[in-house]
Design an enzyme around this catalytic site. Structure first.
Site, PDB file in Angstrom:
ATOM      1  N   HIS B  12     -13.069   2.682  -7.488  1.00 30.56           N
ATOM      2  CA  HIS B  12     -11.673   2.299  -7.335  1.00 30.56           C
ATOM      3  C   HIS B  12     -11.476   0.907  -7.910  1.00 30.56           C
ATOM      4  CE1 HIS B  12     -13.706   2.006  -3.285  1.00 30.56           C
ATOM      5  NE2 HIS B  12     -13.657   0.759  -3.665  1.00 30.56           N
ATOM      6  N   HIS B 124     -24.527  -4.697  -6.687  1.00 33.32           N
ATOM      7  CA  HIS B 124     -23.128  -4.685  -6.252  1.00 33.32           C
ATOM      8  C   HIS B 124     -22.793  -5.888  -5.356  1.00 33.32           C
ATOM      9  CE1 HIS B 124     -19.431  -2.307  -5.195  1.00 33.32           C
ATOM     10  NE2 HIS B 124     -19.501  -3.039  -4.106  1.00 33.32           N
ATOM     11  N   HIS B 128     -20.465  -9.344  -5.807  1.00 30.26           N
ATOM     12  CA  HIS B 128     -19.448  -9.812  -4.848  1.00 30.26           C
ATOM     13  C   HIS B 128     -19.735 -11.265  -4.441  1.00 30.26           C
ATOM     14  CE1 HIS B 128     -16.831  -6.492  -4.155  1.00 30.26           C
ATOM     15  NE2 HIS B 128     -17.719  -5.699  -3.591  1.00 30.26           N
ATOM     16  N   ARG B 494       1.314 -14.596   6.078  1.00 36.52           N
ATOM     17  CA  ARG B 494       0.227 -14.739   5.087  1.00 36.52           C
ATOM     18  C   ARG B 494       0.641 -15.844   4.119  1.00 36.52           C
ATOM     19  NH1 ARG B 494      -0.334  -9.271   3.284  1.00 36.52           N
ATOM     20  NH2 ARG B 494       0.911  -9.937   1.550  1.00 36.52           N
ATOM     21  N   THR B 523       6.765 -11.275  -2.731  1.00 32.78           N
ATOM     22  CA  THR B 523       6.004 -10.021  -2.626  1.00 32.78           C
ATOM     23  C   THR B 523       5.748  -9.492  -4.027  1.00 32.78           C
ATOM     24  OG1 THR B 523       5.924  -7.826  -1.588  1.00 32.78           O
ATOM     25  CG2 THR B 523       8.059  -8.562  -2.397  1.00 32.78           C
ATOM     26  N   SER B 524       4.789  -8.596  -4.129  1.00 34.21           N
ATOM     27  CA  SER B 524       4.341  -8.167  -5.451  1.00 34.21           C
ATOM     28  C   SER B 524       5.418  -7.375  -6.188  1.00 34.21           C
ATOM     29  CB  SER B 524       3.068  -7.335  -5.321  1.00 34.21           C
ATOM     30  OG  SER B 524       3.290  -6.255  -4.438  1.00 34.21           O
TER      31      SER B 524
END
Lengths: 53, 563
Positions: B12, B124, B128, B494, B523-524
Site C-alpha cells: 500500500h 523494512h 522506517h 491536530r 484539510t487535505s
C-alpha cells in the site's frame, strides 16, 4: 538473465538462514513461479492481503 | 555526484524518494500521479518524477525498502505454521509472492532502465527507522518503529547515533499493533489501510469503558512488551477478515460497513466506546515500548515511524509521559516514508553525509499556475490573476468562503501542510459540518486541523508547538472553544505550526491582518476516496466537482462567477 540474480539471492537467503527443510518446497514453487512469470502472473486484492502475503 | 533513488510499495502507499549527494531532493507517493488512492503498484511514475525534479537521467543506485527474500520466508513459514487453516490462502499467497513480488527488484531495474546490479534493498523496519532518525534534528535518539508487518518484525526499537542505526529489540509477526488496529478498523466497518484515521477520530466520541475487556485481547507486560491473543484475530489466516468470531462474542457484532454513522444513537456510541478502548490500549502499549526504548538507549530524544506513528493522539501521550525531552515524527511515517529511509541508507552507504533535518514536506511535483489558468478558462470558470495572492485569500476566508488552495510543490505524506489544502475560517463550528458533508462527503464526526503561525499557538492551546506540530503529527488541547471548526469533540486539535518565514506563514500573517487571528482550518485537497491533488489539472477537476467557493493556484484565482 538478470532474474537469475534474484533466484540466486533467494536461494542464498534460505541457505544463510539454514531453512533446509523448506528447500524441496521452495524448488517446486520456484518452478511454478517461472510458469507464473511466463504466463503474466496473477493479482489478488483483499483487505488483509499484506498480513499474509 | 551520487544519486540514490529509494522505493517503497507492493502492498500500500507506494512512493519514491531521491537523495543527491546527501540532500533529499524529492519524495512523492505514486497515488498523487496515478490518481489511485494508496496505490501499491511499483511507483515508476513517482520515481521518474523524482528524477525529473532532480535533473537526473538515471540514478546511481535504486534501493527497495524491504528484503523480498525474507518476506517470502516469513510467508512460507507462517503459512506452514497455520496449516490447515491457511490451506485456502496457500496457493494465492505463494502465487502472489513467486509470481510477482519476488521479482520486484527486476521489475524496478527494467522499469527505470538501470542495471539489475544497481538495485538493492534494505530491511523494512530499518528503512522506517532511517526515515525518522535521519530526517530528525537529533544527532542521537531512540527510534521506535511500529507498523503492520515488514519482513518479520512488526515492532522494533533502534538506537540512532553518529555511527548509525543499531537494532536493540524487536517483536515479530503475528504480534502486531498495526494489525491489531487494522482488525478493529475492519470490525468498526471501515476500510482497512484507509479507515484507521477514522477510528482515531471516532475514539474521541466514546469512553474507554471496554478497556478491561481488551486486556484479554492484548496482554501488556511490565517490560514494555505485548502479546496478542491470536484466537481473537484472523489476519494471519484470512485475507478478507482481520478478526475472529471470538472478538464478536467479546464485543458484540461487527458494525455493518454500509450503515451511515449517527452518534446520537446508543448503538453507534457503543462502537465509539470500542474505538476509545482500542485507542487507550494502543497508547498503553506504545507508552510501554517508548519507556523501554528510553531505558535501553538512555537517550533524551525519540523518533517514531511506521504506520502506527501516524496516530497523533498516541504521539502526544508519548511526548508527555514516556520520559523523553523531545519527540519527532516525520509526515510520511507510514510505508511511503520507507522510500525516504531506503534512499538515505543507500546514499550514506555510498559515502554521502547525513541529510539536513527535514524542515518542510514540500518535496513533490510543482504546480503550474499557467496550466490551471488555461484549464479553468477552457471549462468556463471565471479566472483572474492577482498581485497580492495572500490578501485575496485572507479576504475571502474572512467572508466565510471555503478555498481550495494550491501552492508550490505537493507534500510528501498524508498531511496537507499548506501546499495542497482546503482552507476556511477556523472559528464557526458550522464550517466543519459544511466541509464534512458538502465538500469532503465523509463522516460528520471527523475533525479538521488548525494551521497557526508558530509562536502564536499558546493563545489557543495548552502547550507550545514542538518538533511534531511542524508536521501535524501530534495534538494539543484547546484552551476554549474559540476555534470551534478545528476543535474535536474531546477538546483536542491536530495542531500545525507554520514557520512565519515560509510562504504559508506569509498567508497566515495576511489572515491575521484581515481577521485578527493567524489561524486557518486546513484539510487535505481531495474528495472522498481520492488521493490529494498534485497537479493543476487535479486541482481544477476538484474545483469543478466540489462545493468550494474558489480555487487559488499560486496567483491564479478561479471562481464560478466573476468576482
Amino acid at each position: 538473465m538478470s532474474r537469475l540474480r534474484t533466484v540466486a539471492g533467494l536461494l542464498g537467503h534460505f541457505l544463510h538462514r539454514q531453512r533446509f527443510f523448506l528447500a524441496p518446497l521452495l524448488l517446486v514453487l520456484l518452478a511454478a513461479a517461472v510458469l507464473l512469470v511466463l504466463t503474466g502472473g496473477l493479482s489478488y486484492v483483499a483487505p488483509f492481503v499484506y498480513a499474509i502475503f | 555526484m551520487s544519486a540514490v533513488l529509494g522505493i517503497s510499495g507492493g502492498y500500500h502507499d507506494a512512493a519514491a524518494a531521491l537523495v543527491v549527494d546527501g540532500v533529499v531532493v524529492a519524495a512523492l507517493q505514486e497515488e498523487r500521479l496515478s490518481r489511485v488512492k494508496n496505490d501499491p503498484s511499483p511507483p515508476l511514475r513517482a520515481a521518474r518524477a523524482c528524477l525529473s525534479i532532480g535533473g537526473i537521467a538515471a540514478p546511481d543506485r535504486v534501493v527497495f525498502y524491504e528484503n523480498p527474500y525474507a518476506r517470502i520466508e516469513r510467508v512460507l513459514v507462517s503459512l506452514l505454521r497455520g496449516f490447515p487453516r491457511t490451506f485456502r490462502q496457500f496457493p494465492r499467497a505463494i502465487g502472489a509472492q513467486l509470481g510477482s513480488k519476488l521479482w520486484i527488484l527486476d521489475d524496478l531495474a527494467e522499469g527505470l532502465g538501470v542495471p539489475r546490479a544497481k538495485v538493492t534493498f534494505v530491511a523494512h523496519h530499518e528503512a522506517h527507522a532511517a526515515s525518522a532518525f535521519y530526517a530528525s534534528p537529533y544527532p542521537r535518539a531512540a527510534v521506535l518503529t511500529v507498523d503492520g508487518v515488514g519482513e518479520e518484525a512488526a515492532t522494533a526499537i533502534w538506537h540512532g547515533t553518529e555511527q548509525g542505526l543499531r537494532e536493540v529489540a524487536h517483536v515479530d509477526y503475528p504480534c502486531s499493533l498495526g494489525l491489531l488496529y487494522a482488525a478493529f478498523t475492519a470490525y468498526l466497518g471501515f476500510a482497512v489501510n484507509e479507515g484507521e484515521y477514522k477510528v482515531m477520530g471516532l475514539a474521541a466520541w466514546g469512553s474507554p469503558r471496554r478497556r478491561e475487556e481488551l486486556a484479554k485481547v492484548v496482554q501488556l507486560s511490565s517490560d514494555g512488551g505485548y502479546e496478542l491473543d491470536l484466537s481473537y484475530f484472523a489476519f494471519h489466516t484470512d485475507t478478507e477478515l482481520g478478526f475472529s468470531s471470538k472478538l464478536e462474542a467479546l464485543l458484540g457484532p461487527r458494525r455493518p460497513a454500509e450503515r451511515p454513522w449517527d452518534l446520537e444513537t446508543a448503538e453507534d456510541r457503543a462502537y465509539a466506546d470500542v474505538a476509545a478502548s482500542l485507542q487507550a490500549l494502543l497508547e498503553d502499549a506504545l507508552l510501554g515500548l517508548a519507556r523501554t526504548a528510553r531505558k535501553r538507549t538512555e537517550e533524551e530524544c525519540l523518533c517514531l515511524a511506521g504506520g502506527v506513528a501516524l496516530n497523533a493522539v498516541a504521539n502526544a501521550r508519548i511526548a508527555r509521559e514516556a520520559g523523553f525531552s523531545r519527540v519527532f515524527v516525520q509526515p510520511a511515517a507510514g510505508d511511503a516514508g520507507g522510500a525516504l529511509g531506503a534512499a538515505i541508507l543507500g546514499a550514506m552507504k555510498d559515502g554521502a553525509p547525513r541529510p539536513a533535518p527535514m524542515r518542510d514536506a514540500a518535496l513533490g511535483v510543482a504546480v503550474d499556475a499557467g496550466e490551471a489558468n488555461m484549464l479553468a478558462s477552457a471549462l468556463g470558470f471565471a479566472v483572474k490573476r492577482v498581485d497580492d495572492r495572500d490578501a485575496e485569500v485572507a479576504g475571502r476566508l474572512s467572508r466565510g468562503e471555503v478555498i481550495a488552495f494550491v501552492d508550490g510543490r505537493c507534500e510528501f505524506g498524508p498531511r496537507a501542510l499548506g501546499q495542497r489544502s482546503i482552507l476556511a475560517d477556523p472559528r464557526a463550528a458550522a464550517t466543519r459540518e459544511r466541509i464534512n458533508r458538502a465538500v469532503k462527503r465523509r463522516e460528520p464526526f471527523r475533525p479538521f486541523a488548525p494551521s497557526a503561525l508558530a509562536g502564536t499557538e499558546l493563545r489557543w492551546y495548552d502547550e507550545p508547538g514542538d518538533d511534531m506540530t511542524r508536521f501535524m503529527t501530534t495534538v494539543r488541547r484547546a484552551k476554549d472553544t474559540t476555534l470551534g471548526a478545528v476543535t474535536h469533540v474531546d477538546g483536542t486539535a491536530r495542531l500545525h505550526t507554520v514557520d512565519p518565514e515560509s510562504r504559508f506563514g506569509a498567508l497566515l500573517s495576511a489572515v491575521e491582518r484581515e481577521s485578527g487571528i493567524p489561524v486557518v482550518l486546513n484539510t487535505s485537497l481531495n474528495g472522498a476516496g481520492e488521493p490529494i491533488c498534485a497537479t493543476a489539472a487535479d486541482a481544477v477537476a476538484f474545483f469543478a466537482a466540489h462545493a468550494v467557493d474558489a480555487l487559488v493556484v499560486e496567483d491564479v484565482v478561479v471562481t464560478r462567477r466573476p468576482s
